[in-house]
Design a protein around this motif. Structure first.
Motif, mmCIF file in Angstrom:
data_model
loop_
_atom_site.group_PDB
_atom_site.id
_atom_site.type_symbol
_atom_site.label_atom_id
_atom_site.label_comp_id
_atom_site.label_asym_id
_atom_site.label_seq_id
_atom_site.Cartn_x
_atom_site.Cartn_y
_atom_site.Cartn_z
ATOM 1 N N ASN A 26 0.813 -1.207 0.000
ATOM 2 C CA ASN A 26 0.000 0.000 0.000
ATOM 3 C C ASN A 26 0.852 1.264 0.000
ATOM 4 N N GLY A 27 1.761 1.371 0.931
ATOM 5 C CA GLY A 27 2.608 2.551 0.985
ATOM 6 C C GLY A 27 1.924 3.713 1.657
ATOM 7 N N VAL A 28 2.711 4.681 2.003
ATOM 8 C CA VAL A 28 2.212 5.855 2.729
ATOM 9 C C VAL A 28 1.141 6.594 1.944
ATOM 10 N N ASP A 29 1.328 6.747 0.636
ATOM 11 C CA ASP A 29 0.370 7.549 -0.130
ATOM 12 C C ASP A 29 -0.942 6.824 -0.406
ATOM 13 N N SER A 30 -1.123 5.597 0.106
ATOM 14 C CA SER A 30 -2.406 4.913 -0.068
ATOM 15 C C SER A 30 -3.521 5.667 0.656
ATOM 16 N N ARG A 31 -3.172 6.456 1.640
ATOM 17 C CA ARG A 31 -4.134 7.275 2.373
ATOM 18 C C ARG A 31 -4.130 8.669 1.764
ATOM 19 N N VAL A 32 -4.763 8.844 0.634
ATOM 20 C CA VAL A 32 -4.624 10.092 -0.118
ATOM 21 C C VAL A 32 -5.263 11.300 0.557
ATOM 22 N N VAL A 33 -6.423 11.147 1.185
ATOM 23 C CA VAL A 33 -7.055 12.285 1.860
ATOM 24 C C VAL A 33 -6.207 12.702 3.056
ATOM 25 N N PHE A 82 -2.820 1.426 10.196
ATOM 26 C CA PHE A 82 -4.104 0.732 10.230
ATOM 27 C C PHE A 82 -4.476 0.221 8.840
ATOM 28 N N THR A 83 -4.308 1.070 7.844
ATOM 29 C CA THR A 83 -4.631 0.682 6.468
ATOM 30 C C THR A 83 -3.799 -0.517 6.043
ATOM 31 N N GLU A 84 -2.507 -0.447 6.293
ATOM 32 C CA GLU A 84 -1.614 -1.530 5.881
ATOM 33 C C GLU A 84 -1.902 -2.832 6.616
ATOM 34 N N GLU A 85 -2.260 -2.738 7.894
ATOM 35 C CA GLU A 85 -2.454 -3.934 8.717
ATOM 36 C C GLU A 85 -3.860 -4.516 8.654
ATOM 37 N N ARG A 86 -4.867 -3.668 8.428
ATOM 38 C CA ARG A 86 -6.236 -4.148 8.651
ATOM 39 C C ARG A 86 -7.213 -3.991 7.490
ATOM 40 N N LEU A 87 -6.845 -3.245 6.457
ATOM 41 C CA LEU A 87 -7.781 -3.079 5.351
ATOM 42 C C LEU A 87 -7.325 -3.886 4.137
ATOM 43 N N SER A 88 -8.286 -4.435 3.432
ATOM 44 C CA SER A 88 -7.983 -5.263 2.265
ATOM 45 C C SER A 88 -7.686 -4.409 1.036
ATOM 46 N N HIS A 119 -7.392 5.171 18.742
ATOM 47 C CA HIS A 119 -7.939 4.434 19.887
ATOM 48 C C HIS A 119 -7.933 2.931 19.626
ATOM 49 N N VAL A 120 -8.392 2.514 18.455
ATOM 50 C CA VAL A 120 -8.434 1.093 18.095
ATOM 51 C C VAL A 120 -7.039 0.473 18.179
ATOM 52 N N LEU A 121 -6.023 1.235 17.782
ATOM 53 C CA LEU A 121 -4.653 0.742 17.804
ATOM 54 C C LEU A 121 -3.981 0.899 19.170
#
Length: 121
Positions: A1-8, A29-35, A76-78
């Motif tokens: 995914n990489g850092v820029d996967s979270r564009v917003v 979170f994105t890298e570990e938990r989202l498909s 919080h989740v993390l």
């Protein structure tokens, strides 16, 4: 995914509107938990939104608190924050399944185009 996967969140962090610690946790979170489907669906709407944010301060001001709420809930989740964020829970409850659903039906959006610099020809 990489850092820029979270564009917003990448855009908000670049504009100084998202705490770097929250940004880092959101990326993790994105890298570990989202498909891949979550990310694909997210990019389908988020890449055009970031283009709009770059043109409109109003759009950025509307998006900023929503992204921050989600990032605070993820912190919080993390385990990085003792308390959750109710608004962030709601954003996640709606947004993550919606992104996954969209991702089941769309092709990959090239989000890296947001970070390419124009070359002089």
């Amino acid at each position: 995914n990489g850092v820029d996967s979270r564009v917003v969140c990448t855009e908000l962090a670049a504009q100084g509107l998202l705490d770097p610690g929250l940004y880092f946790l959101d990326v993790r979170f994105t890298e570990e938990r989202l498909s891949a489907a979550h990310v694909r669906g997210y990019h389908a709407w988020a890449v055009p939104l970031v283009r709009l944010m770059r043109k409109s301060e109003i759009v950025t001001r509307i998006v900023s608190p929503v992204a921050r709420w989600r990032a605070e809930e993820i912190a919080h989740v993390l385990g990085a924050k003792p308390r959750g964020c109710l608004a962030g829970k709601i954003v996640r409850l709606i947004g993550e399944p919606l992104c996954r659903l969209i991702g089941a039906f769309v092709a990959e959006t090239d989000h890296t185009q947001l970070y390419e610099t124009e070359t002089v020809q």
